[in-house]
Design a protein around this motif. Sequence first.
Motif, PDB file in Angstrom:
ATOM      1  N   TYR A  31       0.806  -1.222   0.000  1.00 29.08           N
ATOM      2  CA  TYR A  31       0.000   0.000   0.000  1.00 29.08           C
ATOM      3  C   TYR A  31       0.842   1.278   0.000  1.00 29.08           C
ATOM      4  O   TYR A  31       0.432   2.284  -0.583  1.00 29.08           O
ATOM      5  CB  TYR A  31      -0.954   0.007   1.198  1.00 29.08           C
ATOM      6  N   LYS A  32       2.012   1.252   0.632  1.00 31.40           N
ATOM      7  CA  LYS A  32       2.791   2.487   0.757  1.00 31.40           C
ATOM      8  C   LYS A  32       3.898   2.621  -0.281  1.00 31.40           C
ATOM      9  O   LYS A  32       4.331   3.739  -0.579  1.00 31.40           O
ATOM     10  CB  LYS A  32       3.424   2.581   2.158  1.00 31.40           C
ATOM     11  N   THR A  33       4.356   1.507  -0.838  1.00 29.18           N
ATOM     12  CA  THR A  33       5.482   1.565  -1.770  1.00 29.18           C
ATOM     13  C   THR A  33       5.081   1.120  -3.169  1.00 29.18           C
ATOM     14  O   THR A  33       5.318   1.832  -4.144  1.00 29.18           O
ATOM     15  CB  THR A  33       6.651   0.705  -1.258  1.00 29.18           C
ATOM     16  N   TRP A  34       4.456  -0.053  -3.278  1.00 35.27           N
ATOM     17  CA  TRP A  34       4.162  -0.575  -4.610  1.00 35.27           C
ATOM     18  C   TRP A  34       3.003   0.155  -5.284  1.00 35.27           C
ATOM     19  O   TRP A  34       3.121   0.624  -6.414  1.00 35.27           O
ATOM     20  CB  TRP A  34       3.860  -2.076  -4.540  1.00 35.27           C
ATOM     21  N   LEU A  35       1.872   0.282  -4.586  1.00 32.67           N
ATOM     22  CA  LEU A  35       0.694   0.875  -5.219  1.00 32.67           C
ATOM     23  C   LEU A  35       0.903   2.315  -5.695  1.00 32.67           C
ATOM     24  O   LEU A  35       0.507   2.651  -6.816  1.00 32.67           O
ATOM     25  CB  LEU A  35      -0.508   0.806  -4.270  1.00 32.67           C
ATOM     26  N   PRO A  36       1.504   3.212  -4.899  1.00 34.12           N
ATOM     27  CA  PRO A  36       1.606   4.604  -5.339  1.00 34.12           C
ATOM     28  C   PRO A  36       2.372   4.803  -6.644  1.00 34.12           C
ATOM     29  O   PRO A  36       2.182   5.819  -7.321  1.00 34.12           O
ATOM     30  CB  PRO A  36       2.329   5.291  -4.164  1.00 34.12           C
ATOM     31  N   THR A  37       3.238   3.872  -6.999  1.00 33.47           N
ATOM     32  CA  THR A  37       4.016   4.030  -8.227  1.00 33.47           C
ATOM     33  C   THR A  37       3.622   3.017  -9.296  1.00 33.47           C
ATOM     34  O   THR A  37       4.261   2.928 -10.345  1.00 33.47           O
ATOM     35  CB  THR A  37       5.518   3.861  -7.927  1.00 33.47           C
ATOM     36  N   SER A  38       2.559   2.252  -9.058  1.00 34.41           N
ATOM     37  CA  SER A  38       2.200   1.151  -9.952  1.00 34.41           C
ATOM     38  C   SER A  38       1.263   1.547 -11.077  1.00 34.41           C
ATOM     39  O   SER A  38       1.139   0.831 -12.074  1.00 34.41           O
ATOM     40  CB  SER A  38       1.533   0.033  -9.143  1.00 34.41           C
ATOM     41  N   GLY A  39       0.553   2.668 -10.907  1.00 35.67           N
ATOM     42  CA  GLY A  39      -0.497   3.020 -11.855  1.00 35.67           C
ATOM     43  C   GLY A  39      -1.827   2.375 -11.536  1.00 35.67           C
ATOM     44  O   GLY A  39      -2.791   2.520 -12.297  1.00 35.67           O
ATOM     45  N   TYR A  40      -1.884   1.662 -10.396  1.00 38.83           N
ATOM     46  CA  TYR A  40      -3.123   1.019  -9.963  1.00 38.83           C
ATOM     47  C   TYR A  40      -3.597   1.620  -8.639  1.00 38.83           C
ATOM     48  O   TYR A  40      -2.812   2.233  -7.904  1.00 38.83           O
ATOM     49  CB  TYR A  40      -2.907  -0.482  -9.747  1.00 38.83           C
ATOM     50  N   VAL A  41      -4.876   1.386  -8.348  1.00 40.76           N
ATOM     51  CA  VAL A  41      -5.444   1.677  -7.028  1.00 40.76           C
ATOM     52  C   VAL A  41      -6.262   0.461  -6.609  1.00 40.76           C
ATOM     53  O   VAL A  41      -6.646  -0.364  -7.462  1.00 40.76           O
ATOM     54  CB  VAL A  41      -6.337   2.938  -7.035  1.00 40.76           C
ATOM     55  N   PRO A  42      -6.553   0.301  -5.305  1.00 42.00           N
ATOM     56  CA  PRO A  42      -7.377  -0.832  -4.885  1.00 42.00           C
ATOM     57  C   PRO A  42      -8.765  -0.784  -5.500  1.00 42.00           C
ATOM     58  O   PRO A  42      -9.363   0.286  -5.657  1.00 42.00           O
ATOM     59  CB  PRO A  42      -7.447  -0.671  -3.361  1.00 42.00           C
ATOM     60  N   ASP A  43      -9.287  -1.938  -5.847  1.00 38.25           N
ATOM     61  CA  ASP A  43     -10.629  -2.051  -6.415  1.00 38.25           C
ATOM     62  C   ASP A  43     -11.660  -2.161  -5.294  1.00 38.25           C
ATOM     63  O   ASP A  43     -11.314  -2.334  -4.127  1.00 38.25           O
ATOM     64  CB  ASP A  43     -10.687  -3.292  -7.320  1.00 38.25           C
ATOM     65  N   HIS A  44     -12.938  -2.090  -5.667  1.00 36.95           N
ATOM     66  CA  HIS A  44     -14.035  -2.228  -4.708  1.00 36.95           C
ATOM     67  C   HIS A  44     -14.275  -3.704  -4.408  1.00 36.95           C
ATOM     68  O   HIS A  44     -15.357  -4.239  -4.637  1.00 36.95           O
ATOM     69  CB  HIS A  44     -15.313  -1.607  -5.267  1.00 36.95           C
ATOM     70  N   GLN A  45     -13.271  -4.389  -3.936  1.00 36.05           N
ATOM     71  CA  GLN A  45     -13.352  -5.795  -3.578  1.00 36.05           C
ATOM     72  C   GLN A  45     -12.523  -5.997  -2.308  1.00 36.05           C
ATOM     73  O   GLN A  45     -11.650  -5.187  -2.008  1.00 36.05           O
ATOM     74  CB  GLN A  45     -12.801  -6.689  -4.696  1.00 36.05           C
ATOM     75  N   PRO A  46     -12.767  -7.075  -1.566  1.00 32.59           N
ATOM     76  CA  PRO A  46     -11.951  -7.306  -0.365  1.00 32.59           C
ATOM     77  C   PRO A  46     -10.556  -7.766  -0.729  1.00 32.59           C
ATOM     78  O   PRO A  46     -10.306  -8.264  -1.830  1.00 32.59           O
ATOM     79  CB  PRO A  46     -12.722  -8.421   0.353  1.00 32.59           C
ATOM     80  N   GLY A  47      -9.606  -7.592   0.198  1.00 33.54           N
ATOM     81  CA  GLY A  47      -8.312  -8.219   0.061  1.00 33.54           C
ATOM     82  C   GLY A  47      -8.413  -9.670   0.499  1.00 33.54           C
ATOM     83  O   GLY A  47      -9.137  -9.993   1.444  1.00 33.54           O
ATOM     84  N   PHE A  48      -7.684 -10.550  -0.193  1.00 32.76           N
ATOM     85  CA  PHE A  48      -7.805 -11.985   0.059  1.00 32.76           C
ATOM     86  C   PHE A  48      -6.528 -12.553   0.676  1.00 32.76           C
ATOM     87  O   PHE A  48      -5.415 -12.157   0.317  1.00 32.76           O
ATOM     88  CB  PHE A  48      -8.076 -12.750  -1.239  1.00 32.76           C
ATOM     89  N   GLU A  49      -6.711 -13.507   1.564  1.00 33.38           N
ATOM     90  CA  GLU A  49      -5.673 -14.446   1.951  1.00 33.38           C
ATOM     91  C   GLU A  49      -6.018 -15.757   1.248  1.00 33.38           C
ATOM     92  O   GLU A  49      -7.039 -16.375   1.566  1.00 33.38           O
ATOM     93  CB  GLU A  49      -5.654 -14.650   3.465  1.00 33.38           C
ATOM     94  N   ALA A  50      -5.213 -16.156   0.270  1.00 35.23           N
ATOM     95  CA  ALA A  50      -5.434 -17.412  -0.452  1.00 35.23           C
ATOM     96  C   ALA A  50      -4.515 -18.458   0.168  1.00 35.23           C
ATOM     97  O   ALA A  50      -3.302 -18.457  -0.067  1.00 35.23           O
ATOM     98  CB  ALA A  50      -5.154 -17.234  -1.941  1.00 35.23           C
TER      99      ALA A  50
END
Length: 309
Positions: free
Chosen positions: A262-281
Motif C-alpha cells: 500500500y505504501k510503496t508498490w501501489l503509489p508508483t504502480s499506476g493502480y489503485v485498490p478495487d471495490h473488492q476485499p483483500g484476500f488471503e489465499a
Amino acid sequence: MADLPNLANLDYVHRVNRAIDHITRNLADPLPLEELARIACFSPFHFHRVFRALVGETLHVFVKRLRLERAVQWMWYRPSASLTEIALAVGFASSSDFSRSFRAHFGVPPSVFDVEAYRRRRRDQMIDTLVPDARHRLARLPAGANPDHFTPRIRDLPKRRVAYIRALEPYTSQGVPDAVARLTAWARPRGLAGGQWLGYQWEDPEVVALEQCRYDVGLEIPPATPVDAPGINVTTFPPMEVVELDLSGGIELEMRALDWLYKTWLPTSGYVPDHQPGFEAFLGEPFAHGSEHFELRVQIPIVDAATSL
C-alpha cells in the motif's frame, strides 16, 4: 450479529448476509429498503426489524457508516481525488450531504480530517488486541523499504463461486477458528476440502472499529455444487485483476507485506485498490501450519488508476 444456534435463526443470518453483501458491493448506488428486503426475502417491515436485531444498527445507520468508512479509505488511497468525487463514489447525493454526515460521525469536516493519524490509532488498537507485547516488532514499514524482498506479480483471476461462513468480531473472538472448523466439516465429506481456501474481509481494520469488522472464511466450489447447510452462504466474485505476494511466516510478515504493497508498490504502480476485499489465499486448509505460521498468498484486487472513481 449474535451467535444464533437454531435453524430458523441461521436462515435469518443467511438472508441478512445476502443483503449485507449487496450493500457492500454497491455503496455508490441507491439502496432502497424495498430492494434490500427483496434480496433478503423479507417484507420491508420485517426486514428492517430483523436487520436491526441481528446487526445491532438500523439499516440507515449501517449503510451511512459503511459509506463514510469507504470514503476514508478513498481519501487515503486516492489523495488526488476531490471530496466531491469521493462523496459521489461512495453513494452520497452531494458533497454538502457528505460533509455534514462526515462531521457528525468523525467530529470534523473531511477537509481537515487527518487520515494518517486516524489510521495510526486504529492500527495501534489492532496490534494491542492481536499481539499486545509486540508493538515494537510491528511498527509500520516506511515507504520505500522492502527488507523482506517482496516480489509482486499481477494476476487475472476468473469468476469464482465461494461457499463461506462469516465470522463476526474476528480480532476479539473465536469466530474465525470456529468458522474454519464448520466449513471444513461440511467440505471434507463432499470431497471439496482440497479446493482453494480463502480468508477475506470487506472492512479495513485501520479504518473500521475492530468490533464492527467481518471476516469471511471461504472455499471456492464448482458452479453446480449445491449448498444447503445451515449457516453456509454462497457468493460469486467477478473476474478481477490482483497484485499477489507469496508469504511464509507470521502476522508480522503479513503486516509488513501489506505496508509495502500500500505504501510503496501501489503509489508508483499506476493502480489503485478495487471495490473488492483483500484476500488471503491459503496454501492448503486454513491453519494447516498452526495459528502462528501462515503459508498463503496475499491478493489485493486492483484497477487502473486512470479509470477509477
